[in-house]
Design a protein around this motif. Structure first.
Motif, PDB file in Angstrom:
ATOM      1  N   THR A   8      -2.650   5.660   3.352  1.00  0.00           N
ATOM      2  CA  THR A   8      -3.662   4.831   4.176  1.00  0.00           C
ATOM      3  C   THR A   8      -3.629   3.657   4.276  1.00  0.00           C
ATOM      4  O   THR A   8      -3.605   2.961   5.631  1.00  0.00           O
ATOM      5  N   VAL A   9      -3.019   2.761   3.369  1.00  0.00           N
ATOM      6  CA  VAL A   9      -2.635   1.175   3.630  1.00  0.00           C
ATOM      7  C   VAL A   9      -1.055   1.078   2.837  1.00  0.00           C
ATOM      8  O   VAL A   9      -1.039   1.435   1.780  1.00  0.00           O
ATOM      9  N   CYS A 169      -8.881   1.427   3.050  1.00  0.00           N
ATOM     10  CA  CYS A 169      -9.187   1.929   4.175  1.00  0.00           C
ATOM     11  C   CYS A 169      -9.883   1.134   5.153  1.00  0.00           C
ATOM     12  O   CYS A 169      -9.967   1.222   6.412  1.00  0.00           O
TER      13      CYS A 169
END
Length: 316
Positions: A8-9, A169
């Protein structure tokens, strides 16, 4: 869950202390000077205590440990900040962020407990001087130092482990110059209930506990000092702990300002400034406070300098 985080990151952006370009270079010079003084001061204190046999006692054993913690604390935070000032790209990867968070917590928590241990040592020295060698023996000192680092490692592992389960997110901008707990939790788009519960429990253990130990120690110390009849005796007893009181006041004062206030954008911006004190300024000031206000350290330093000068002239 960690794998989901990483997909996600993959990186964050550190907001830093300021977004004004004209302040970047002056701040770089200031923090570079601070880092150099911190490194030299704490390394010098460790070497001085190691070389001076008359400083081989519990008080300076703890002081040497504090210098080591401050040195590591500064290395974890300041170099990344300096790079960001120069490059202007305040980007930190997910893995780097979690690593910085872990070691930031290890040495920050260790410092809290070390200051409490030093307060206890001061209490025994003034309130029970006849039992000092027994109460604060070499074995007790070693156990206390092990306890300090154990608490730091356990607490940092738990906090970082809980942070790894958080899903990021929404945004990548961390409103801080380091990866700290609160700024990271503000970016979460998953539940942070467990993190906040763990933070509350460990704050009592790692902040409130040492703070109460220090407070209780100094209440007893002040009561004992006031019972000393001679002015010279009271002055000597107070000077023994004066350096420690100064270090504790700066550290816990800035720490409380950062963590004991409502979490919002304004308080976070103010907190960044206050966190400069306990993350950067305090590690620099500690060796200066303990050396400038301590006669034994001054004497040891003079002896080392005289010995080196004597050897230099002898070689000539």
């Amino acid at each position: 869950m960690a794998a989901e985080n990483q997909s996600t990151v993959t990186e964050f952006i550190l907001a830093g202390l300021t977004d004004k370009p004209e302040l970047q270079f002056p701040l770089f010079i200031f923090f570079l000077g601070t880092f150099v003084v911190t490194t030299m001061g704490n390394l010098g204190m460790i070497v001085l205590i190691g070389l001076s046999s008359h400083l081989h006692n519990p008080m300076y054993y703890f002081l040497s440990s504090l210098s080591f913690i401050d040195l590591c604390y500064s290395i974890v935070i300041t170099p990344k900040m300096l790079v960001n000032f120069v490059t202007g790209k305040n980007i930190i990867s997910y893995h780097e962020c979690m690593t910085q968070l872990y070691f930031f917590l290890v040495f920050g928590i260790a410092e809290c407990h070390t200051l409490a241990v030093m307060a206890y040592d001061c209490y025994v020295a003034i309130c029970n001087p006849l039992l000092y060698n027994v109460t604060v023996s070499y074995q007790v000192c070693s156990w206390l130092v092990v306890e300090v680092y154990t608490m730091g490692l356990i607490s940092a592992t738990v906090h970082t482990g809980c942070m790894l389960r958080v899903i990021f997110c929404k945004a990548k901008l961390i409103n801080h110059y380091i990866c700290d707990l609160f700024p990271l939790l503000d970016l979460s788009c998953s539940s942070t209930y467990i993190n906040e519960l763990v933070l509350l429990c460990f704050s009592g253990l790692n902040i409130l506990g040492p703070a109460l130990t220090i407070l209780g120690s100094y209440i007893s110390i002040i009561a004992s000092i006031l019972q000393i009849r001679s002015t010279a005796g009271r002055s000597k007893a107070f000077s023994t702990c004066c350096s420690h009181i100064s270090a504790v006041s700066i550290f816990y004062g800035s720490l409380a300002f950062m963590y004991l206030q409502p979490s919002n954008v304004s308080s976070m911006d103010q907190g960044k400034v206050s966190s400069v004190f306990y993350t950067i300024v305090v590690p620099m000031l500690n060796p200066l406070i303990y050396s400038l206000r301590n006669k034994d350290v001054k004497v040891a330093l003079n002896k080392i300098i005289e010995k080196r000068l004597f050897c230099f002239h002898k070689d000539l």
